[in-house]
Motif scaffolding. Structure first.
Motif, PDB file in Angstrom:
ATOM      1  N   ILE A   1      51.231  21.443  48.747  1.00  0.00           N
ATOM      2  CA  ILE A   1      50.834  22.801  48.373  1.00  0.00           C
ATOM      3  C   ILE A   1      52.069  23.690  48.468  1.00  0.00           C
ATOM      4  O   ILE A   1      52.618  23.895  49.538  1.00  0.00           O
ATOM      5  N   ASP A   2      52.488  24.241  47.335  1.00  0.00           N
ATOM      6  CA  ASP A   2      53.726  25.016  47.246  1.00  0.00           C
ATOM      7  C   ASP A   2      53.405  26.367  46.577  1.00  0.00           C
ATOM      8  O   ASP A   2      53.170  26.427  45.370  1.00  0.00           O
ATOM      9  N   THR A   3      53.410  27.456  47.308  1.00  0.00           N
ATOM     10  CA  THR A   3      53.659  27.618  48.733  1.00  0.00           C
ATOM     11  C   THR A   3      52.381  28.118  49.404  1.00  0.00           C
ATOM     12  O   THR A   3      51.430  28.519  48.726  1.00  0.00           O
ATOM     13  N   LEU A   4      52.426  28.174  50.753  1.00  0.00           N
ATOM     14  CA  LEU A   4      51.276  28.654  51.507  1.00  0.00           C
ATOM     15  C   LEU A   4      50.910  30.088  51.119  1.00  0.00           C
ATOM     16  O   LEU A   4      49.743  30.413  50.909  1.00  0.00           O
ATOM     17  N   SER A   5      51.913  30.958  51.018  1.00  0.00           N
ATOM     18  CA  SER A   5      51.641  32.378  50.770  1.00  0.00           C
ATOM     19  C   SER A   5      51.004  32.611  49.411  1.00  0.00           C
ATOM     20  O   SER A   5      50.184  33.512  49.245  1.00  0.00           O
ATOM     21  N   LEU A   6      51.353  31.819  48.400  1.00  0.00           N
ATOM     22  CA  LEU A   6      50.787  31.998  47.064  1.00  0.00           C
ATOM     23  C   LEU A   6      49.468  31.262  46.895  1.00  0.00           C
ATOM     24  O   LEU A   6      48.618  31.678  46.100  1.00  0.00           O
ATOM     25  N   ALA A   7      49.274  30.169  47.623  1.00  0.00           N
ATOM     26  CA  ALA A   7      48.007  29.432  47.534  1.00  0.00           C
ATOM     27  C   ALA A   7      46.908  30.139  48.318  1.00  0.00           C
ATOM     28  O   ALA A   7      45.719  29.942  48.034  1.00  0.00           O
ATOM     29  N   PHE A   8      47.307  30.950  49.310  1.00  0.00           N
ATOM     30  CA  PHE A   8      46.343  31.688  50.126  1.00  0.00           C
ATOM     31  C   PHE A   8      46.676  33.183  50.066  1.00  0.00           C
ATOM     32  O   PHE A   8      47.081  33.780  51.055  1.00  0.00           O
ATOM     33  N   PRO A   9      46.538  33.810  48.889  1.00  0.00           N
ATOM     34  CA  PRO A   9      46.928  35.221  48.738  1.00  0.00           C
ATOM     35  C   PRO A   9      46.086  36.131  49.627  1.00  0.00           C
ATOM     36  O   PRO A   9      44.881  35.946  49.776  1.00  0.00           O
ATOM     37  N   GLY A  10      46.754  37.115  50.222  1.00  0.00           N
ATOM     38  CA  GLY A  10      46.056  38.041  51.102  1.00  0.00           C
ATOM     39  C   GLY A  10      45.851  37.522  52.509  1.00  0.00           C
ATOM     40  O   GLY A  10      45.224  38.187  53.335  1.00  0.00           O
ATOM     41  N   LEU A  11      46.414  36.361  52.806  1.00  0.00           N
ATOM     42  CA  LEU A  11      46.247  35.764  54.138  1.00  0.00           C
ATOM     43  C   LEU A  11      46.942  36.595  55.207  1.00  0.00           C
ATOM     44  O   LEU A  11      48.093  36.996  55.039  1.00  0.00           O
ATOM     45  N   GLU A  12      46.237  36.855  56.298  1.00  0.00           N
ATOM     46  CA  GLU A  12      46.852  37.467  57.475  1.00  0.00           C
ATOM     47  C   GLU A  12      47.487  36.334  58.290  1.00  0.00           C
ATOM     48  O   GLU A  12      46.826  35.693  59.102  1.00  0.00           O
ATOM     49  N   GLU A  13      48.776  36.093  58.051  1.00  0.00           N
ATOM     50  CA  GLU A  13      49.421  34.921  58.640  1.00  0.00           C
ATOM     51  C   GLU A  13      49.466  34.962  60.159  1.00  0.00           C
ATOM     52  O   GLU A  13      49.499  33.918  60.813  1.00  0.00           O
ATOM     53  N   ASN A  14      49.477  36.158  60.733  1.00  0.00           N
ATOM     54  CA  ASN A  14      49.538  36.264  62.191  1.00  0.00           C
ATOM     55  C   ASN A  14      48.161  36.222  62.847  1.00  0.00           C
ATOM     56  O   ASN A  14      48.049  36.334  64.066  1.00  0.00           O
ATOM     57  N   SER A  15      47.140  36.046  62.044  1.00  0.00           N
ATOM     58  CA  SER A  15      45.773  35.979  62.559  1.00  0.00           C
ATOM     59  C   SER A  15      45.370  34.529  62.797  1.00  0.00           C
ATOM     60  O   SER A  15      45.624  33.653  61.955  1.00  0.00           O
ATOM     61  N   ALA A  16      44.716  34.280  63.921  1.00  0.00           N
ATOM     62  CA  ALA A  16      44.224  32.929  64.211  1.00  0.00           C
ATOM     63  C   ALA A  16      43.151  32.533  63.205  1.00  0.00           C
ATOM     64  O   ALA A  16      43.097  31.379  62.761  1.00  0.00           O
ATOM     65  N   ASP A  17      42.293  33.489  62.824  1.00  0.00           N
ATOM     66  CA  ASP A  17      41.250  33.191  61.848  1.00  0.00           C
ATOM     67  C   ASP A  17      41.853  32.846  60.494  1.00  0.00           C
ATOM     68  O   ASP A  17      41.434  31.889  59.837  1.00  0.00           O
ATOM     69  N   GLY A  18      42.865  33.629  60.074  1.00  0.00           N
ATOM     70  CA  GLY A  18      43.485  33.374  58.787  1.00  0.00           C
ATOM     71  C   GLY A  18      44.180  32.030  58.741  1.00  0.00           C
ATOM     72  O   GLY A  18      43.988  31.239  57.812  1.00  0.00           O
ATOM     73  N   MET A  19      45.005  31.762  59.743  1.00  0.00           N
ATOM     74  CA  MET A  19      45.710  30.483  59.753  1.00  0.00           C
ATOM     75  C   MET A  19      44.745  29.335  60.024  1.00  0.00           C
ATOM     76  O   MET A  19      44.994  28.198  59.599  1.00  0.00           O
ATOM     77  N   GLY A  20      43.639  29.628  60.720  1.00  0.00           N
ATOM     78  CA  GLY A  20      42.616  28.602  60.913  1.00  0.00           C
ATOM     79  C   GLY A  20      42.008  28.172  59.599  1.00  0.00           C
ATOM     80  O   GLY A  20      41.648  26.999  59.416  1.00  0.00           O
ATOM     81  N   ARG A  21      41.879  29.113  58.659  1.00  0.00           N
ATOM     82  CA  ARG A  21      41.379  28.781  57.325  1.00  0.00           C
ATOM     83  C   ARG A  21      42.338  27.822  56.627  1.00  0.00           C
ATOM     84  O   ARG A  21      41.917  26.855  55.987  1.00  0.00           O
ATOM     85  N   VAL A  22      43.640  28.074  56.739  1.00  0.00           N
ATOM     86  CA  VAL A  22      44.643  27.198  56.125  1.00  0.00           C
ATOM     87  C   VAL A  22      44.531  25.785  56.684  1.00  0.00           C
ATOM     88  O   VAL A  22      44.510  24.795  55.940  1.00  0.00           O
ATOM     89  N   VAL A  23      44.446  25.693  58.004  1.00  0.00           N
ATOM     90  CA  VAL A  23      44.335  24.379  58.649  1.00  0.00           C
ATOM     91  C   VAL A  23      43.044  23.690  58.230  1.00  0.00           C
ATOM     92  O   VAL A  23      43.022  22.476  57.963  1.00  0.00           O
TER      93      VAL A  23
END
Length: 446
Positions: free
Chosen positions: A223-245
């Motif tokens: 997946i290239d890249t995380l920021s574009l595949a998950f637009p609007g993601l709050e990267e510093n949020s546990a919930d947001g990054m939990g969604r990515v995982v």
């Protein structure tokens, strides 16, 4: 789908708690009349706002399916967006497994995708600053796996590969074109385009991607890249990054290794992925790319494994950026596309000593390229000169002529040492293919 047996529910309170979670997530829930704590009627009387959903669904055309599902189970939950169930399952007693040393020894080893680096079901990450070459090395690695060929000395298990180009799909098509030209064709590499959002609930892109994964059963998904595949993601949020995982684990659940291309932290000193630490904790492999301080400093990019659950972190992953020439466009300008080439032995380890002024100018050029993500297109001579002359790193002299002279000598020295090259009035990090381009331009101008 999650099935909970009567043994896992110790009280009516637990069951009601589960139902509240179910309703909050809009998950359908069925209760077997044989449950020791009551029948469907009891639950509907206790929780009227749940009963409507339960009753309407039970009385719908799905009665036959419900009967089939309820056989031998007490509680069955079904969600259209079942990633919630994988990350937020109701509280139940854990299912422990007890293995003796002999049983551990007899257990099969995970099947590798890249031996000593990635196994099936793993989640990995390629990390680095903008312009360092993440989106050049990642497709190279993917292409080698698709062909079953070694990458940086490591064996690969040939299989189908999905490369999800959420960022610069058109540019990635060009890079795949170069890989096909350099390493021959393969029917096992698929560039996945059109993906816009894996973040939203009930994402149609995720549903479509999962469908293709089920059909083709890839061994590797990038997946290239995380920021574009998950637009609007709050990267510093546990919930947001939990969604990515959760999405990565969902894609990996059919046996693929999932590799995410992501940026590093702002200071770049630790080699960690940007955002909440939950991501780094979930990774099985983390590869940090950085421009090396070795020979032709910005020509060599070195990968450091900051995490590797499949082998040693001492793997030598080093490459350089070359350019493939595909002729001229309609305006007569050369069509050049960058790609990654492995570097081994002396070329990776040999160092060239640079005077202070040349080292400072090289660092400035690298920094400007990183900021503008311009590693492929170069920096105009005017911009580089303006930035270099504005500070005192290249020359600390107060005399303007001396500063200009030092800058000019530094440029000349870096070109002679093949640390940088000048093409059409722009400075690039040197690549061997630059010589071919310069020779081509000389012939065309003759």
């Amino acid at each position: 789908m999650i099935i909970i047996s009567p043994m896992n529910i110790s009280s009516m309170w637990e069951l009601q708690y589960i139902l509240r979670l179910v309703v909050a997530r809009e998950v359908w829930c069925f209760l077997n009349d044989g449950h020791p704590h009551g029948s469907l009627g009891n639950i509907t009387q206790t929780k009227p706002n749940v009963s409507g959903k339960l009753w309407r669904f039970l009385m719908s055309e799905n009665k036959a399916l419900v009967k089939k599902l309820l056989t031998g189970a007490s509680l069955i939950m079904y969600a259209q967006d079942d990633w919630h169930l994988q990350t937020e399952a109701p509280p139940t007693k854990g299912k422990l497994s007890l293995l003796t040393p002999s049983q551990c020894a007899a257990a099969p080893m995970p099947e590798y995708v890249v031996k000593g680096l990635l196994s099936k079901g793993n989640i990995g990450c390629i990390i680095g600053a903008p312009g360092v070459g993440k989106s050049l090395f990642a497709p190279y690695l993917a292409y080698r796996v698709a062909r079953g060929e070694r990458v940086c000395g490591m064996r690969t298990k040939q299989g189908t590969v999905f490369y999800v180009a959420a960022e610069d799909e058109a540019g990635m098509r060009g890079r795949v074109r170069v890989l096909r030209s350099e390493y021959e064709d393969t029917d096992s590499f698929f560039l996945v385009g059109g993906l816009a959002d894996l973040l939203q609930k009930n994402s149609p892109d995720l549903k479509a991607l999962r469908s293709e994964v089920k059909t083709h059963e890839p061994c590797l998904i990038i997946i290239d890249t995380l920021s574009l595949a998950f637009p609007g993601l709050e990267e510093n949020s546990a919930d947001g990054m939990g969604r990515v995982v959760a999405v990565a684990r969902l894609l990996a659940s059919r046996g693929a290794a999932v590799l995410i291309v992501h940026h590093d932290t702002k200071d770049g000193s630790s080699g960690l992925p940007r955002g909440h630490s939950l991501l780094n904790g979930a990774l099985d492999m983390s590869l940090y790319l950085k421009i090396s301080s070795n020979r032709n400093q910005c020509k060599i990019i070195r990968g450091t494994l900051t995490k590797n659950r499949n082998g040693s972190c001492d793997q030598d992953i080093t490459f350089k950026i070359c350019v493939h020439n595909f002729g001229n466009d309609d305006d007569g300008d050369p069509i050049t596309i960058p790609y990654a080439v492995e570097v081994h032995g002396d070329e990776a380890n040999r160092e060239v000593k640079l005077p202070k002024s040349e080292k400072a100018l090289l660092a400035i050029l690298t920094e400007v390229l990183d900021q503008q993500d311009g590693l492929d297109v170069g920096i105009s001579a005017d911009i580089l000169k303006k930035v270099a002359m504005a500070g005192d790193k290249v020359s600390s002299s107060d005399i303007v002529d001396n500063r200009r002279r030092t800058y000019g000598n530094a440029i000349k020295g870096l070109i002679e040492k093949k640390c940088i090259s000048e093409i059409d009035g722009k400075y690039h990090l040197y690549s061997e293919s630059d010589e071919a381009i310069s020779e081509f331009d000389t012939i065309m101008k003759a």
